[in-house]
Design a protein around this motif. Structure first.
Motif, PDB file in Angstrom:
ATOM      1  N   PHE A  96       1.652  13.228   0.753  1.00  0.00           N
ATOM      2  CA  PHE A  96       1.837  13.101   2.202  1.00  0.00           C
ATOM      3  C   PHE A  96       0.644  12.406   2.841  1.00  0.00           C
ATOM      4  CE2 PHE A  96       1.359  14.610   6.552  1.00  0.00           C
ATOM      5  CZ  PHE A  96       2.624  14.343   7.070  1.00  0.00           C
ATOM      6  N   PHE A  97      -0.578  12.827   2.498  1.00  0.00           N
ATOM      7  CA  PHE A  97      -1.760  12.218   3.098  1.00  0.00           C
ATOM      8  C   PHE A  97      -1.881  10.746   2.728  1.00  0.00           C
ATOM      9  CE2 PHE A  97      -3.569  16.627   3.466  1.00  0.00           C
ATOM     10  CZ  PHE A  97      -3.706  16.597   4.842  1.00  0.00           C
ATOM     11  N   ALA A  98      -1.589  10.426   1.458  1.00  0.00           N
ATOM     12  CA  ALA A  98      -1.734   9.040   1.026  1.00  0.00           C
ATOM     13  C   ALA A  98      -0.715   8.138   1.710  1.00  0.00           C
ATOM     14  CB  ALA A  98      -1.573   8.955  -0.500  1.00  0.00           C
ATOM     15  N   VAL A  99       0.542   8.570   1.754  1.00  0.00           N
ATOM     16  CA  VAL A  99       1.579   7.764   2.395  1.00  0.00           C
ATOM     17  C   VAL A  99       1.334   7.686   3.896  1.00  0.00           C
ATOM     18  CG1 VAL A  99       4.050   7.581   2.847  1.00  0.00           C
ATOM     19  CG2 VAL A  99       3.261   8.285   0.601  1.00  0.00           C
ATOM     20  N   ALA A 100       0.917   8.794   4.507  1.00  0.00           N
ATOM     21  CA  ALA A 100       0.637   8.787   5.945  1.00  0.00           C
ATOM     22  C   ALA A 100      -0.492   7.841   6.279  1.00  0.00           C
ATOM     23  CB  ALA A 100       0.295  10.206   6.412  1.00  0.00           C
ATOM     24  N   SER A 101      -1.525   7.804   5.441  1.00  0.00           N
ATOM     25  CA  SER A 101      -2.642   6.897   5.689  1.00  0.00           C
ATOM     26  C   SER A 101      -2.196   5.441   5.650  1.00  0.00           C
ATOM     27  CB  SER A 101      -3.743   7.136   4.648  1.00  0.00           C
ATOM     28  OG  SER A 101      -4.798   6.221   4.804  1.00  0.00           O
ATOM     29  N   ALA A 119       0.832  -1.203   0.000  1.00  0.00           N
ATOM     30  CA  ALA A 119       0.000   0.000   0.000  1.00  0.00           C
ATOM     31  C   ALA A 119       0.868   1.255   0.000  1.00  0.00           C
ATOM     32  CB  ALA A 119      -0.920  -0.008   1.219  1.00  0.00           C
ATOM     33  N   THR A 120       1.930   1.254   0.819  1.00  0.00           N
ATOM     34  CA  THR A 120       2.835   2.406   0.849  1.00  0.00           C
ATOM     35  C   THR A 120       3.556   2.570  -0.487  1.00  0.00           C
ATOM     36  OG1 THR A 120       3.195   1.967   3.201  1.00  0.00           O
ATOM     37  CG2 THR A 120       4.709   3.486   2.126  1.00  0.00           C
ATOM     38  N   LEU A 121       3.967   1.448  -1.091  1.00  0.00           N
ATOM     39  CA  LEU A 121       4.645   1.505  -2.386  1.00  0.00           C
ATOM     40  C   LEU A 121       3.736   2.077  -3.457  1.00  0.00           C
ATOM     41  CD1 LEU A 121       7.058   0.795  -4.214  1.00  0.00           C
ATOM     42  CD2 LEU A 121       6.083  -1.495  -4.470  1.00  0.00           C
ATOM     43  N   LEU A 122       2.480   1.664  -3.469  1.00  0.00           N
ATOM     44  CA  LEU A 122       1.537   2.166  -4.469  1.00  0.00           C
ATOM     45  C   LEU A 122       1.319   3.663  -4.293  1.00  0.00           C
ATOM     46  CD1 LEU A 122      -0.394   1.605  -6.793  1.00  0.00           C
ATOM     47  CD2 LEU A 122      -2.148   0.995  -5.108  1.00  0.00           C
ATOM     48  N   SER A 123       1.172   4.119  -3.040  1.00  0.00           N
ATOM     49  CA  SER A 123       0.983   5.549  -2.784  1.00  0.00           C
ATOM     50  C   SER A 123       2.208   6.339  -3.224  1.00  0.00           C
ATOM     51  CB  SER A 123       0.706   5.774  -1.298  1.00  0.00           C
ATOM     52  OG  SER A 123      -0.459   5.107  -0.880  1.00  0.00           O
ATOM     53  N   ALA A 124       3.408   5.843  -2.891  1.00  0.00           N
ATOM     54  CA  ALA A 124       4.634   6.539  -3.284  1.00  0.00           C
ATOM     55  C   ALA A 124       4.793   6.559  -4.803  1.00  0.00           C
ATOM     56  CB  ALA A 124       5.842   5.868  -2.632  1.00  0.00           C
ATOM     57  N   PHE A 125       4.453   5.459  -5.454  1.00  0.00           N
ATOM     58  CA  PHE A 125       4.567   5.381  -6.917  1.00  0.00           C
ATOM     59  C   PHE A 125       3.650   6.402  -7.596  1.00  0.00           C
ATOM     60  CE2 PHE A 125       2.605   3.655 -10.782  1.00  0.00           C
ATOM     61  CZ  PHE A 125       3.709   3.601 -11.615  1.00  0.00           C
ATOM     62  N   LEU A 126       2.382   6.411  -7.212  1.00  0.00           N
ATOM     63  CA  LEU A 126       1.436   7.348  -7.824  1.00  0.00           C
ATOM     64  C   LEU A 126       1.814   8.792  -7.513  1.00  0.00           C
ATOM     65  CD1 LEU A 126      -1.979   5.530  -7.203  1.00  0.00           C
ATOM     66  CD2 LEU A 126      -0.776   5.817  -9.375  1.00  0.00           C
ATOM     67  N   GLY A 127       2.215   9.034  -6.263  1.00  0.00           N
ATOM     68  CA  GLY A 127       2.596  10.396  -5.900  1.00  0.00           C
ATOM     69  C   GLY A 127       3.790  10.893  -6.678  1.00  0.00           C
ATOM     70  N   SER A 159      12.413  16.969  -7.822  1.00  0.00           N
ATOM     71  CA  SER A 159      11.199  17.239  -7.052  1.00  0.00           C
ATOM     72  C   SER A 159      10.438  15.952  -6.760  1.00  0.00           C
ATOM     73  CB  SER A 159      10.297  18.216  -7.809  1.00  0.00           C
ATOM     74  OG  SER A 159       9.884  17.653  -9.051  1.00  0.00           O
ATOM     75  N   GLY A 160      10.345  15.069  -7.739  1.00  0.00           N
ATOM     76  CA  GLY A 160       9.625  13.822  -7.524  1.00  0.00           C
ATOM     77  C   GLY A 160      10.274  12.957  -6.463  1.00  0.00           C
ATOM     78  N   VAL A 161      11.574  12.757  -6.581  1.00  0.00           N
ATOM     79  CA  VAL A 161      12.283  11.931  -5.599  1.00  0.00           C
ATOM     80  C   VAL A 161      12.320  12.621  -4.240  1.00  0.00           C
ATOM     81  CG1 VAL A 161      14.490  10.868  -5.028  1.00  0.00           C
ATOM     82  CG2 VAL A 161      13.675  10.841  -7.384  1.00  0.00           C
ATOM     83  N   GLY A 162      12.627  13.920  -4.232  1.00  0.00           N
ATOM     84  CA  GLY A 162      12.745  14.639  -2.968  1.00  0.00           C
ATOM     85  C   GLY A 162      11.443  14.706  -2.207  1.00  0.00           C
ATOM     86  N   ILE A 163      10.354  15.075  -2.896  1.00  0.00           N
ATOM     87  CA  ILE A 163       9.063  15.186  -2.223  1.00  0.00           C
ATOM     88  C   ILE A 163       8.596  13.830  -1.715  1.00  0.00           C
ATOM     89  CG2 ILE A 163       6.608  15.632  -2.647  1.00  0.00           C
ATOM     90  CD1 ILE A 163       7.480  17.943  -4.449  1.00  0.00           C
ATOM     91  N   THR A 164       8.795  12.782  -2.499  1.00  0.00           N
ATOM     92  CA  THR A 164       8.369  11.454  -2.074  1.00  0.00           C
ATOM     93  C   THR A 164       9.141  10.988  -0.850  1.00  0.00           C
ATOM     94  OG1 THR A 164       7.861  10.928  -4.389  1.00  0.00           O
ATOM     95  CG2 THR A 164       7.971   9.096  -2.845  1.00  0.00           C
ATOM     96  N   LEU A 165      10.459  11.233  -0.843  1.00  0.00           N
ATOM     97  CA  LEU A 165      11.273  10.826   0.309  1.00  0.00           C
ATOM     98  C   LEU A 165      10.899  11.610   1.557  1.00  0.00           C
ATOM     99  CD1 LEU A 165      14.845  10.406  -1.246  1.00  0.00           C
ATOM    100  CD2 LEU A 165      13.248   8.625  -0.537  1.00  0.00           C
TER     101      LEU A 165
END
Length: 437
Positions: free
Chosen positions: A69-74, A18-26, A155-161
């Motif tokens: 952030f909300f998706a990964v936090a959830s 679930a976390t991987l899917l959220s990070a991928f889409l984000g 931006s993509g890598v930084g924001i996701t991390l």
């Protein structure tokens, strides 16, 4: 602890799906839109095209950051909550709180890196498609070529991390501190601040004229802030509604009782529903009103108006995707975790159909509460906009938008709950009860 985090991810990849899917889409969405900054920065791009591209990247990129952030936090909150016994065992074995934090954050960072790397190619393709949409609508010159460069990638890598690490710390803090008395902490302060700011933004619409180019900005921001305030108060709102329900039948009574006991755990689901309903209903309805008013006047939409329309529909599309992912992830994980509870109910005499009836009732109550407060937040922005723009109170376009929004929200919530519960019930009751809770 970092080595332990790597081993944990390798040994149990399904738990981090679930976390991987959220990070991928984000990461895919953030890189797709931030590639417009790279495209706008190329030599020879005209000022109009450059402004359109940078506006799209700035607005949608900002929304995308919050949604990541909300998706990964959830997803991480559910994951960490289900590992409370494991984390407690590590603590009893001598691990310090700092070591546990490094392990959980390390797991989140590893998953985020994998998700961001996997999202790079889809983001390149998505950026080309997005540029094609702008060119087909005449907002960007056809001679502009797509560019995927340092801005998009960093931006993509930084924001996701950053979002993953921050969400992991937040989730761990919630679990390790235990359940705090409702009404304590900073959440109520931020909630009431958002409600006041949202009400002020919505009321400021009446100070604008019908021809103001920024007319839609005030009620839209008001609806979003009001929905954020309601979302932050989700546990209170759910408890308040449940306190006034008098359901009939055993399934309804048990569903309400379960929801009361799990109000804090279900806050993430309710927050997603409220935000989805408010943002989608308000944005789509106001855009439909604006388009109809322009068509009735016989005017041709300007480039700025086309940009705003494209951004509105894009934002709604992103919100729909992320909210569905958040709902499915959190509900699937939470319902799977209840296999022991379902097994106990079946050993006590409940049939699989009765268990599904309880789960369906829970999903129906959650859906109704989320749609109720999301709709109220949306109406707080829609009504001022409609009064100023068309001299009406409730727009007729709402009758077509709201049922579609409600159908998507109900399908995502109730459908996920029933589908997951049906899968869980395939496990024999004795085996489910014997499993570790």
């Amino acid at each position: 602890m970092l080595l332990l985090a790597l081993r944990s991810v390798r040994q149990r990849p399904g738990r981090f799906l679930a976390t991987l899917l959220s990070a991928f889409l984000g990461a895919a969405i953030v890189m797709t839109f931030n590639s417009m900054h790279d495209t706008a920065g190329q030599p020879g791009v005209d000022p109009v095209s450059s402004e359109t591209l940078r506006t799209a990247a700035g607005v949608v990129g900002g929304y995308g950051t919050l949604l990541v952030f909300f998706a990964v936090a959830s997803a991480l909150t559910v994951n960490v909550r289900q590992r409370a016994a494991e984390l407690e065992l590590l603590r009893c074995s001598g691990a310090t709180p700092g070591q546990i934090r490094r392990m959980v954050v390390g797991e989140a960072v590893v998953v985020a890196l994998v998700g961001a790397a996997a999202a790079t190619l889809p983001a390149v393709l998505g950026g080309r498609l997005l540029l094609g949409v702008f060119q087909d609508t005449g907002q960007v010159a056809g001679s502009v070529d797509h560019s995927f460069g340092a801005v998009a990638l960093s931006s993509g890598v930084g924001i996701t991390l950053v979002a993953s690490a921050g969400a992991a710390l937040l989730a761990l803090r919630r679990v390790t501190r235990g359940r705090r008395p409702r009404g304590t902490g900073r959440r109520p302060f931020f909630a009431y601040t958002a409600l006041v700011a949202g009400g002020a933004a919505a009321c400021s619409t009446f100070a604008s004229s019908a021809t103001d180019e920024m007319l839609m900005a005030f009620p839209a921001q008001g609806a979003i802030l009001l929905s954020v305030g309601c979302a932050l108060l989700a546990p209170r709102l759910l408890t308040g509604v449940l306190g006034r329900l008098a359901p009939g039948g055993a399934s309804g009574w048990l569903a309400v009782r379960n929801l009361r006991q799990r109000a804090d755990e279900l806050a993430g689901t309710l927050m997603s529903l409220i935000l989805f309903t408010a943002v989608s209903t308000a944005t789509l309805t106001m855009q439909a009103v604006e388009s109809d008013e322009v068509a009735a006047s016989g005017l041709v939409k300007s480039v700025d108006a086309k940009n705003l329309e494209t951004l509105n529909y894009t934002v709604v599309g992103i919100v729909v995707v992320f909210v569905c992912v958040m709902l499915v992830n959190s509900l699937y994980a939470a319902t799977t975790y209840r296999s022991r509870e379902f097994g106990q109910q079946r050993l006590a005499g409940a049939t699989p159909g009765q268990v599904l009836g309880v789960v369906g009732a829970e999903g129906l109550v959650l859906t109704v509460v989320g749609l109720l407060f999301g709709t109220l937040a949306a109406l707080a922005g829609i009504i001022p906009f409609t009064v100023v723009r068309s001299d009406a109170v409730l727009p007729g376009q709402l009758a077509g938008v709201w049922p579609a929004v409600a159908a998507v929200g109900a399908a995502a919530t109730v459908g996920t709950l029933l589908f997951t519960a049906r899968r869980v019930l395939r496990t024999p009751a004795v085996r489910a009860v014997g499993a570790t809770a």
